[in-house]
Design a protein around this motif. Structure first.
Motif, PDB file in Angstrom:
ATOM      1  N   ASN A  30       0.815  -1.216   0.000  1.00  0.00           N
ATOM      2  CA  ASN A  30       0.000   0.000   0.000  1.00  0.00           C
ATOM      3  C   ASN A  30       0.847   1.263   0.000  1.00  0.00           C
ATOM      4  O   ASN A  30       0.387   2.321   0.433  1.00  0.00           O
ATOM      5  N   ALA A  31       2.055   1.161  -0.505  1.00  0.00           N
ATOM      6  CA  ALA A  31       2.983   2.284  -0.443  1.00  0.00           C
ATOM      7  C   ALA A  31       2.581   3.431  -1.367  1.00  0.00           C
ATOM      8  O   ALA A  31       2.130   3.221  -2.489  1.00  0.00           O
ATOM      9  N   VAL A  32       2.747   4.628  -0.853  1.00  0.00           N
ATOM     10  CA  VAL A  32       2.669   5.852  -1.646  1.00  0.00           C
ATOM     11  C   VAL A  32       4.055   6.459  -1.525  1.00  0.00           C
ATOM     12  O   VAL A  32       4.572   6.645  -0.425  1.00  0.00           O
ATOM     13  N   ILE A  33       4.662   6.741  -2.671  1.00  0.00           N
ATOM     14  CA  ILE A  33       6.082   7.083  -2.702  1.00  0.00           C
ATOM     15  C   ILE A  33       6.276   8.497  -3.221  1.00  0.00           C
ATOM     16  O   ILE A  33       5.732   8.869  -4.259  1.00  0.00           O
ATOM     17  N   ASN A  34       7.091   9.268  -2.513  1.00  0.00           N
ATOM     18  CA  ASN A  34       7.489  10.601  -2.953  1.00  0.00           C
ATOM     19  C   ASN A  34       8.939  10.494  -3.400  1.00  0.00           C
ATOM     20  O   ASN A  34       9.805  10.097  -2.616  1.00  0.00           O
ATOM     21  N   ALA A  35       9.206  10.838  -4.665  1.00  0.00           N
ATOM     22  CA  ALA A  35      10.545  10.672  -5.225  1.00  0.00           C
ATOM     23  C   ALA A  35      11.218  12.020  -5.439  1.00  0.00           C
ATOM     24  O   ALA A  35      10.565  13.018  -5.723  1.00  0.00           O
ATOM     25  N   SER A  36      12.542  12.008  -5.324  1.00  0.00           N
ATOM     26  CA  SER A  36      13.338  13.179  -5.682  1.00  0.00           C
ATOM     27  C   SER A  36      14.597  12.696  -6.397  1.00  0.00           C
ATOM     28  O   SER A  36      14.992  11.537  -6.265  1.00  0.00           O
ATOM     29  N   TYR A  37      15.210  13.590  -7.155  1.00  0.00           N
ATOM     30  CA  TYR A  37      16.329  13.222  -8.017  1.00  0.00           C
ATOM     31  C   TYR A  37      17.301  14.387  -8.075  1.00  0.00           C
ATOM     32  O   TYR A  37      16.900  15.525  -8.361  1.00  0.00           O
ATOM     33  N   SER A  38      18.568  14.128  -7.819  1.00  0.00           N
ATOM     34  CA  SER A  38      19.566  15.193  -7.718  1.00  0.00           C
ATOM     35  C   SER A  38      19.834  15.930  -9.027  1.00  0.00           C
ATOM     36  O   SER A  38      20.258  17.074  -9.018  1.00  0.00           O
ATOM     37  N   ALA A  39      19.591  15.296 -10.166  1.00  0.00           N
ATOM     38  CA  ALA A  39      19.908  15.925 -11.451  1.00  0.00           C
ATOM     39  C   ALA A  39      18.674  16.525 -12.135  1.00  0.00           C
ATOM     40  O   ALA A  39      18.697  16.792 -13.325  1.00  0.00           O
ATOM     41  N   ILE A  91      24.603   6.741 -20.142  1.00  0.00           N
ATOM     42  CA  ILE A  91      24.620   7.653 -18.996  1.00  0.00           C
ATOM     43  C   ILE A  91      25.936   8.437 -18.977  1.00  0.00           C
ATOM     44  O   ILE A  91      27.011   7.854 -18.804  1.00  0.00           O
ATOM     45  N   PRO A  92      25.880   9.766 -19.167  1.00  0.00           N
ATOM     46  CA  PRO A  92      27.109  10.559 -19.096  1.00  0.00           C
ATOM     47  C   PRO A  92      27.603  10.658 -17.650  1.00  0.00           C
ATOM     48  O   PRO A  92      26.832  10.449 -16.704  1.00  0.00           O
ATOM     49  N   ALA A  93      28.873  10.957 -17.470  1.00  0.00           N
ATOM     50  CA  ALA A  93      29.417  11.135 -16.119  1.00  0.00           C
ATOM     51  C   ALA A  93      28.636  12.238 -15.410  1.00  0.00           C
ATOM     52  O   ALA A  93      28.265  13.246 -16.017  1.00  0.00           O
ATOM     53  N   GLY A  94      28.380  12.036 -14.141  1.00  0.00           N
ATOM     54  CA  GLY A  94      27.633  13.023 -13.372  1.00  0.00           C
ATOM     55  C   GLY A  94      27.191  12.444 -12.044  1.00  0.00           C
ATOM     56  O   GLY A  94      27.486  11.303 -11.716  1.00  0.00           O
ATOM     57  N   SER A  95      26.473  13.245 -11.305  1.00  0.00           N
ATOM     58  CA  SER A  95      25.948  12.834 -10.004  1.00  0.00           C
ATOM     59  C   SER A  95      24.470  12.508 -10.168  1.00  0.00           C
ATOM     60  O   SER A  95      23.681  13.361 -10.589  1.00  0.00           O
ATOM     61  N   TYR A  96      24.119  11.255  -9.838  1.00  0.00           N
ATOM     62  CA  TYR A  96      22.746  10.798 -10.005  1.00  0.00           C
ATOM     63  C   TYR A  96      22.291  10.109  -8.723  1.00  0.00           C
ATOM     64  O   TYR A  96      22.606   8.947  -8.478  1.00  0.00           O
ATOM     65  N   VAL A  97      21.555  10.836  -7.903  1.00  0.00           N
ATOM     66  CA  VAL A  97      21.065  10.305  -6.640  1.00  0.00           C
ATOM     67  C   VAL A  97      19.544  10.428  -6.623  1.00  0.00           C
ATOM     68  O   VAL A  97      19.000  11.514  -6.822  1.00  0.00           O
ATOM     69  N   ALA A  98      18.868   9.316  -6.386  1.00  0.00           N
ATOM     70  CA  ALA A  98      17.409   9.307  -6.272  1.00  0.00           C
ATOM     71  C   ALA A  98      17.036   8.916  -4.846  1.00  0.00           C
ATOM     72  O   ALA A  98      17.669   8.047  -4.248  1.00  0.00           O
ATOM     73  N   SER A  99      16.020   9.570  -4.323  1.00  0.00           N
ATOM     74  CA  SER A  99      15.523   9.258  -2.984  1.00  0.00           C
ATOM     75  C   SER A  99      14.037   8.956  -3.077  1.00  0.00           C
ATOM     76  O   SER A  99      13.315   9.558  -3.873  1.00  0.00           O
ATOM     77  N   PHE A 100      13.607   8.013  -2.237  1.00  0.00           N
ATOM     78  CA  PHE A 100      12.210   7.601  -2.230  1.00  0.00           C
ATOM     79  C   PHE A 100      11.717   7.588  -0.788  1.00  0.00           C
ATOM     80  O   PHE A 100      12.239   6.865   0.047  1.00  0.00           O
ATOM     81  N   ASP A 101      10.714   8.407  -0.523  1.00  0.00           N
ATOM     82  CA  ASP A 101      10.150   8.545   0.818  1.00  0.00           C
ATOM     83  C   ASP A 101       8.761   7.914   0.821  1.00  0.00           C
ATOM     84  O   ASP A 101       7.885   8.314   0.065  1.00  0.00           O
ATOM     85  N   PHE A 102       8.574   6.891   1.674  1.00  0.00           N
ATOM     86  CA  PHE A 102       7.301   6.183   1.766  1.00  0.00           C
ATOM     87  C   PHE A 102       6.392   6.787   2.826  1.00  0.00           C
ATOM     88  O   PHE A 102       5.263   6.328   3.010  1.00  0.00           O
ATOM     89  N   GLY A 103       6.891   7.775   3.575  1.00  0.00           N
ATOM     90  CA  GLY A 103       6.085   8.420   4.611  1.00  0.00           C
ATOM     91  C   GLY A 103       5.527   7.412   5.588  1.00  0.00           C
ATOM     92  O   GLY A 103       6.191   6.473   6.003  1.00  0.00           O
ATOM     93  N   ALA A 104       4.260   7.586   5.932  1.00  0.00           N
ATOM     94  CA  ALA A 104       3.599   6.717   6.913  1.00  0.00           C
ATOM     95  C   ALA A 104       2.887   5.540   6.263  1.00  0.00           C
ATOM     96  O   ALA A 104       2.100   4.854   6.915  1.00  0.00           O
ATOM     97  N   ASN A 131      16.182   7.159   6.768  1.00  0.00           N
ATOM     98  CA  ASN A 131      15.459   7.063   8.042  1.00  0.00           C
ATOM     99  C   ASN A 131      14.492   5.895   7.951  1.00  0.00           C
ATOM    100  O   ASN A 131      14.569   5.116   7.008  1.00  0.00           O
ATOM    101  N   ASP A 132      13.569   5.762   8.885  1.00  0.00           N
ATOM    102  CA  ASP A 132      12.658   4.607   8.944  1.00  0.00           C
ATOM    103  C   ASP A 132      11.794   4.427   7.697  1.00  0.00           C
ATOM    104  O   ASP A 132      11.259   3.352   7.465  1.00  0.00           O
ATOM    105  N   HIS A 133      11.633   5.483   6.901  1.00  0.00           N
ATOM    106  CA  HIS A 133      10.714   5.410   5.765  1.00  0.00           C
ATOM    107  C   HIS A 133      11.284   5.969   4.460  1.00  0.00           C
ATOM    108  O   HIS A 133      10.548   6.174   3.501  1.00  0.00           O
ATOM    109  N   THR A 134      12.601   6.224   4.411  1.00  0.00           N
ATOM    110  CA  THR A 134      13.209   6.814   3.219  1.00  0.00           C
ATOM    111  C   THR A 134      14.479   6.071   2.829  1.00  0.00           C
ATOM    112  O   THR A 134      15.307   5.756   3.693  1.00  0.00           O
ATOM    113  N   ILE A 135      14.614   5.807   1.517  1.00  0.00           N
ATOM    114  CA  ILE A 135      15.839   5.207   0.988  1.00  0.00           C
ATOM    115  C   ILE A 135      16.432   6.157  -0.048  1.00  0.00           C
ATOM    116  O   ILE A 135      15.727   6.983  -0.630  1.00  0.00           O
TER     117      ILE A 135
END
Length: 187
Positions: A30-39, A91-104, A131-135
């Motif tokens: 039942n996950a709802v995911i909030n995503a972010s991306y450094s690039a 994929i060109p050289a660069g910084s690629y970081v994705a985060s996924f927050d599942f909240g509650a 943290n407990d809900h974010t990768i």
């Protein structure tokens, strides 16, 4: 009578183990995911890839939940906790970081985040439990070795017993205690 109580205690232990396993079978169901991306930004299935960063799981598991706006990466979650990341292009050289927050929306805190199958990719992604809900996953050092190369990771939640499990455990302990008292009286 002692044999029957022992069988009942063994059955309670088996039910306890089965209950704990069942609770963790689909950790992202039942996950709802909030995503972010450094690039840049993230496009989500939840809004037909029009620009949102929040999505639920694809109920049919036929499409990725997220794509990066630069069209480099796709992120596909499944209810069993797997996250498949694939590249859409070179994929060109660069910084690629994705985060996924599942909240509650998770049933328990995140306990583990690991690579399950690196496929034909090289290098090492940096997987972090924020943290407990974010990768977070840093893909900067990954060599993709071709287009659409999957990198499979897995999110595992801490085991949380079902409420009935605690009652079964208590009943089993009470039964064992009663059996021990009856055994002492019969001596």
């Amino acid at each position: 009578m002692h044999l029957t109580l022992r069988k009942a205690a063994a059955a309670a232990c088996l039910l306890l183990a089965a209950g704990a396993t069942r609770a963790a079978a689909d950790p992202l169901q039942n996950a709802v995911i909030n995503a972010s991306y450094s690039a840049g930004s993230v496009l989500s299935l939840g809004d037909n890839y029009a620009g949102g960063s929040v999505s639920g799981l694809d109920p049919y598991n036929v499409s990725a939940e997220f794509f990066t706006a630069d069209a480099l990466f796709g992120f596909d979650f499944s209810a069993d906790g797997q996250l498949t990341i694939f590249n859409n292009a070179s994929i060109p050289a660069g910084s690629y970081v994705a985060s996924f927050d599942f909240g509650a929306t998770l049933g328990a805190p995140i306990a583990d985040f690991r690579v399950v199958d690196a496929g034909i990719t090289g290098g090492t992604p940096v997987l972090t439990i924020v943290n407990d809900h974010t990768i977070s996953i840093d893909l900067s050092a990954v060599q993709w070795n071709g287009d659409f190369s999957p990198l499979v990771t897995a999110v595992t939640l801490q085991a949380v017993p079902e409420p009935a499990t605690a009652w079964m455990l208590a009943a089993g302990l009470i039964g064992l205690s009663a059996a021990m008292r009856a055994r002492r009286r019969n001596r």
